[in-house]
Each structure stands twice: as structure tokens, then as C-alpha cells.
Write a protein that holds these residues in place. Sequence first.
Motif, PDB file in Angstrom:
ATOM      1  N   ALA A 169       0.773  -1.193   0.089  1.00 48.35           N
ATOM      2  CA  ALA A 169      -0.044   0.077   0.098  1.00 48.35           C
ATOM      3  C   ALA A 169       0.738   1.424   0.086  1.00 48.35           C
ATOM      4  CB  ALA A 169      -0.807   0.076   1.176  1.00 48.35           C
ATOM      5  N   GLU A 170       0.263   2.448  -0.373  1.00 46.08           N
ATOM      6  CA  GLU A 170       0.949   3.705  -0.505  1.00 46.08           C
ATOM      7  C   GLU A 170       0.414   4.517   0.656  1.00 46.08           C
ATOM      8  OE1 GLU A 170       0.695   5.528  -4.149  1.00 46.08           O
ATOM      9  OE2 GLU A 170       1.942   4.298  -5.330  1.00 46.08           O
ATOM     10  N   VAL A 171       1.043   4.876   1.504  1.00 44.81           N
ATOM     11  CA  VAL A 171       0.902   5.244   2.881  1.00 44.81           C
ATOM     12  C   VAL A 171       1.464   6.544   3.320  1.00 44.81           C
ATOM     13  CG1 VAL A 171       0.214   3.139   3.961  1.00 44.81           C
ATOM     14  CG2 VAL A 171       2.468   4.071   4.395  1.00 44.81           C
ATOM     15  N   ASP A 172       1.092   7.425   4.181  1.00 45.61           N
ATOM     16  CA  ASP A 172       1.838   8.599   4.457  1.00 45.61           C
ATOM     17  C   ASP A 172       3.101   8.117   5.059  1.00 45.61           C
ATOM     18  OD1 ASP A 172      -0.395  10.218   3.883  1.00 45.61           O
ATOM     19  OD2 ASP A 172      -1.410  10.409   5.879  1.00 45.61           O
ATOM     20  N   ALA A 173       4.295   9.027   4.541  1.00 47.08           N
ATOM     21  CA  ALA A 173       5.470   8.815   5.146  1.00 47.08           C
ATOM     22  C   ALA A 173       5.521   9.295   6.648  1.00 47.08           C
ATOM     23  CB  ALA A 173       6.645   9.800   4.337  1.00 47.08           C
ATOM     24  N   GLY A 174       6.387   8.575   7.120  1.00 47.86           N
ATOM     25  CA  GLY A 174       6.480   8.821   8.766  1.00 47.86           C
ATOM     26  C   GLY A 174       6.990   7.529   9.659  1.00 47.86           C
ATOM     27  N   SER A 175       6.692   7.524  10.682  1.00 44.82           N
ATOM     28  CA  SER A 175       6.827   6.560  11.830  1.00 44.82           C
ATOM     29  C   SER A 175       5.412   6.067  12.006  1.00 44.82           C
ATOM     30  CB  SER A 175       7.507   6.838  13.036  1.00 44.82           C
ATOM     31  OG  SER A 175       8.897   7.358  12.769  1.00 44.82           O
ATOM     32  N   ILE A 176       5.563   4.558  12.086  1.00 47.63           N
ATOM     33  CA  ILE A 176       4.320   3.766  12.610  1.00 47.63           C
ATOM     34  C   ILE A 176       4.605   2.847  13.636  1.00 47.63           C
ATOM     35  CG2 ILE A 176       2.882   4.448  10.355  1.00 47.63           C
ATOM     36  CD1 ILE A 176       3.536   1.817   9.466  1.00 47.63           C
ATOM     37  N   SER A 177       3.773   2.257  14.316  1.00 47.09           N
ATOM     38  CA  SER A 177       3.764   1.195  15.272  1.00 47.09           C
ATOM     39  C   SER A 177       2.803   0.144  14.581  1.00 47.09           C
ATOM     40  CB  SER A 177       3.264   1.395  16.453  1.00 47.09           C
ATOM     41  OG  SER A 177       3.308   0.154  17.302  1.00 47.09           O
ATOM     42  N   ALA A 178       3.717  -0.978  14.133  1.00 47.62           N
ATOM     43  CA  ALA A 178       2.746  -2.243  13.540  1.00 47.62           C
ATOM     44  C   ALA A 178       3.229  -3.245  14.305  1.00 47.62           C
ATOM     45  CB  ALA A 178       3.395  -2.289  12.069  1.00 47.62           C
ATOM     46  N   ASP A 179       2.103  -4.409  14.134  1.00 46.40           N
ATOM     47  CA  ASP A 179       2.029  -5.741  14.654  1.00 46.40           C
ATOM     48  C   ASP A 179       1.442  -6.455  13.740  1.00 46.40           C
ATOM     49  OD1 ASP A 179      -0.584  -5.130  15.261  1.00 46.40           O
ATOM     50  OD2 ASP A 179      -0.389  -5.063  17.326  1.00 46.40           O
ATOM     51  N   VAL A 180       1.670  -7.931  13.797  1.00 45.25           N
ATOM     52  CA  VAL A 180       1.196  -8.827  13.198  1.00 45.25           C
ATOM     53  C   VAL A 180       0.211  -9.723  14.175  1.00 45.25           C
ATOM     54  CG1 VAL A 180       1.424 -11.017  11.650  1.00 45.25           C
ATOM     55  CG2 VAL A 180       3.141  -8.894  11.595  1.00 45.25           C
ATOM     56  N   VAL A 181      -1.243  -9.938  13.895  1.00 38.67           N
ATOM     57  CA  VAL A 181      -1.983 -10.725  14.546  1.00 38.67           C
ATOM     58  C   VAL A 181      -2.624 -11.872  13.833  1.00 38.67           C
ATOM     59  CG1 VAL A 181      -2.556  -8.949  15.968  1.00 38.67           C
ATOM     60  CG2 VAL A 181      -4.171  -9.220  14.211  1.00 38.67           C
ATOM     61  N   LEU A 182      -2.963 -12.764  14.512  1.00 37.40           N
ATOM     62  CA  LEU A 182      -3.779 -13.889  13.637  1.00 37.40           C
ATOM     63  C   LEU A 182      -4.816 -13.685  13.065  1.00 37.40           C
ATOM     64  CD1 LEU A 182      -3.459 -16.969  16.422  1.00 37.40           C
ATOM     65  CD2 LEU A 182      -1.759 -16.389  14.371  1.00 37.40           C
ATOM     66  N   ALA A 183      -5.094 -14.049  11.994  1.00 32.69           N
ATOM     67  CA  ALA A 183      -6.237 -13.288  11.175  1.00 32.69           C
ATOM     68  C   ALA A 183      -7.461 -13.454  11.881  1.00 32.69           C
ATOM     69  CB  ALA A 183      -6.243 -14.132   9.684  1.00 32.69           C
ATOM     70  N   GLY A 184      -8.248 -12.132  11.894  1.00 30.72           N
ATOM     71  CA  GLY A 184      -9.522 -12.054  12.550  1.00 30.72           C
ATOM     72  C   GLY A 184      -9.514 -12.200  13.993  1.00 30.72           C
ATOM     73  N   THR A 185      -8.453 -11.973  14.610  1.00 31.06           N
ATOM     74  CA  THR A 185      -8.159 -11.867  15.883  1.00 31.06           C
ATOM     75  C   THR A 185      -7.396 -10.730  16.504  1.00 31.06           C
ATOM     76  OG1 THR A 185      -6.233 -13.145  16.359  1.00 31.06           O
ATOM     77  CG2 THR A 185      -8.297 -14.457  16.033  1.00 31.06           C
ATOM     78  N   ASP A 186      -7.236 -10.544  17.886  1.00 30.03           N
ATOM     79  CA  ASP A 186      -6.276  -9.396  18.385  1.00 30.03           C
ATOM     80  C   ASP A 186      -5.238 -10.256  19.014  1.00 30.03           C
ATOM     81  OD1 ASP A 186      -7.838  -7.261  17.857  1.00 30.03           O
ATOM     82  OD2 ASP A 186      -9.161  -7.801  19.687  1.00 30.03           O
ATOM     83  N   THR A 187      -4.909 -11.470  18.623  1.00 34.53           N
ATOM     84  CA  THR A 187      -3.846 -12.098  19.330  1.00 34.53           C
ATOM     85  C   THR A 187      -2.441 -11.878  18.329  1.00 34.53           C
ATOM     86  OG1 THR A 187      -5.335 -14.165  19.628  1.00 34.53           O
ATOM     87  CG2 THR A 187      -3.112 -14.560  19.600  1.00 34.53           C
ATOM     88  N   VAL A 188      -1.812 -11.397  19.189  1.00 42.40           N
ATOM     89  CA  VAL A 188      -0.319 -10.866  18.689  1.00 42.40           C
ATOM     90  C   VAL A 188       0.574 -11.948  18.362  1.00 42.40           C
ATOM     91  CG1 VAL A 188       1.595  -9.236  18.935  1.00 42.40           C
ATOM     92  CG2 VAL A 188      -0.759  -8.540  19.690  1.00 42.40           C
ATOM     93  N   ALA A 189       1.157 -12.161  17.024  1.00 43.42           N
ATOM     94  CA  ALA A 189       2.091 -13.009  16.678  1.00 43.42           C
ATOM     95  C   ALA A 189       3.228 -12.397  16.554  1.00 43.42           C
ATOM     96  CB  ALA A 189       1.487 -13.831  15.466  1.00 43.42           C
ATOM     97  N   LEU A 190       3.540 -11.098  16.329  1.00 43.16           N
ATOM     98  CA  LEU A 190       4.802 -10.321  16.056  1.00 43.16           C
ATOM     99  C   LEU A 190       4.522  -8.789  16.624  1.00 43.16           C
ATOM    100  CD1 LEU A 190       6.243 -11.781  13.061  1.00 43.16           C
ATOM    101  CD2 LEU A 190       7.455 -12.066  15.288  1.00 43.16           C
ATOM    102  N   GLY A 191       5.400  -8.446  16.962  1.00 44.54           N
ATOM    103  CA  GLY A 191       5.724  -6.998  17.289  1.00 44.54           C
ATOM    104  C   GLY A 191       5.059  -6.402  18.760  1.00 44.54           C
ATOM    105  N   PRO A 192       4.598  -5.278  18.946  1.00 41.86           N
ATOM    106  CA  PRO A 192       4.617  -4.288  18.013  1.00 41.86           C
ATOM    107  C   PRO A 192       6.121  -3.811  17.633  1.00 41.86           C
ATOM    108  CG  PRO A 192       4.068  -3.348  20.124  1.00 41.86           C
ATOM    109  CD  PRO A 192       4.062  -4.827  20.233  1.00 41.86           C
ATOM    110  N   ALA A 193       6.208  -3.193  16.335  1.00 42.62           N
ATOM    111  CA  ALA A 193       7.733  -2.647  16.227  1.00 42.62           C
ATOM    112  C   ALA A 193       7.446  -1.403  15.280  1.00 42.62           C
ATOM    113  CB  ALA A 193       8.496  -3.838  14.910  1.00 42.62           C
ATOM    114  N   THR A 194       8.243  -0.496  15.602  1.00 43.97           N
ATOM    115  CA  THR A 194       8.323   0.978  15.032  1.00 43.97           C
ATOM    116  C   THR A 194       8.972   0.767  13.611  1.00 43.97           C
ATOM    117  OG1 THR A 194       8.490   1.869  17.145  1.00 43.97           O
ATOM    118  CG2 THR A 194       9.062   3.069  15.205  1.00 43.97           C
TER     119      THR A 194
END
Length: 275
Positions: A169-194
Amino acid sequence: MNSRSAGAAMVLGTAALLTLGSGAPVLAASQADEATVSVLHAVPGLTVDVYAGDKELLPDFTPGTLTDPLKLPAGSYDIKVFKDGEGPKGTPAIEKSVEVTAGSNATLVAHLTADGKPTLDAFVNDTSKVPAGKARLTVRHVAAAPAVDVRAGGTPVFKGLENPKEAKAEVDAGSISADVVLAGTDTVALGPATLDLAEGSNTVVYAWGSATDKNLALKTQTIGGMHSAPSGVPAGETGQATSVDRTAQVGALSVGALIALGTAGFLLRRRTDVG
């Protein structure tokens, strides 16, 4: 010199010794006939050696290592991979032929399939222009794990991403906090990472490793030089965008499992029968 730089230098040095079918030196190929290729070793727990013929290119290539971009002449290459210390006289874990397309920018990724088997996929990196003030974010699922959602600031940006697909995707430049969760859930598999998304760049994030073995990790690759004029001012939050799922191949890349970079190593050897 670190191992990554040394590996890149060895690849280029060996390339200088190889010849095209016509007998012309490989490095004499015009820039228009070259491709830019990076290699990511994303198979956990396996150190490998990379050979081209009897020439060792990437000794002790460790998991999580991403090589510097290499300029390679377009054409067909033989790929052999060995477990650390088993080449070049032993039986390669994998020997594959790869077609590298002129002008492409690609990353070869040795990784695990969703069910944990070593494999290799080739992804073409999008180097098209990015609008002023924007950055391109690409996420690649190359982990032994189920489908995931990728969130930015807690909001899903890419949904249902499966191994070995990518989304961008094309997004606004800058810093974001991203994480990876199991699809359809809030169960974090990775992250968060800046993630610092520079204007006019393509930041590629790889989710790799094994969920079962609890060694999931993130690897980031940044490709710059895609600014559009006039230059914009980076904004803050990431924007919502349409994801594109595709595993792009470099030319006619038929690599069902070049993986061995992970289960064995990664070697580029110019095929002598290429005309």
C-alpha cells in the motif's frame, strides 16, 4: 568487513570469472541487461554455504541475513545449496535453474512454507514512483504460520495475508507502530515494531520463522529513490489502502524449493549452455 558485505563481494568476484555462452565476461554486460537481486535467508536454525560450481560465494550464511543488492546479468542461472560444510563435493540439498529478467529488482527468499517445509520464493520489488509525501509499505508472509492481519496503530491495514503472499500500500511517510496478529483476532503473533517509512521509499517487512517453534521474527528491507516531484512533507498516520496479494516471480523462476538457502545454501552458477 561484515559477513554480508563479504558475501556480496565474493558473489561479484565470482561473477567476473564466469562467462556467457558467447564467451564475453559476465560483468561486461550492459546495465540495461542487468537485474538487481538480494537474497534473504529466512529458514530458522540452519547455517548454509553458498557455492557457484566449486567457488564458495556465501560461507556460513546465517538465518536472518539479507545480502546487499547484487547486480547480475540477466539470464539463466543454476542454483545449488549445501548445508554448512557439505559442499561442493557433496550432494546439494537443492539444485535449481533460475531465470533472471533484465531490469528487475527482486529478492529471493529461502523460507518455510505454512506447514514448515523449506522452500524458496522470488518477489519482484515495486520500484515505481511514489506520490509526494508518501511511502510504499510491503508486507511478505514467509513464516510457518497461519494467515495473519497486519495492523498499523492497532488498525488492520492488510487482512488475511497467507504464506507466501505479499500485500502492499502507499501510506503517509513517517513512523508507525505495526504488529502482526492471527487473522480475524487480536492475538499478537509479532510486534509491535516501529517502522520508519521514508518518503519515496519501499519498506518491505518479512514475517519469518516458525510459530510452532516460537521463533517468529521480522526482517526489514528498504528500497529508496522513488520520489515524485515536487517533494512532499511526510505526514504522520498511515493511510488505509488496497492490498495486492501476489507472489511475483523473477522471469520464469521455477524454484519449488530453492529454499535450501535455508536448508542448505544459495548458489548462483551461470549455466554454461546459455546461448
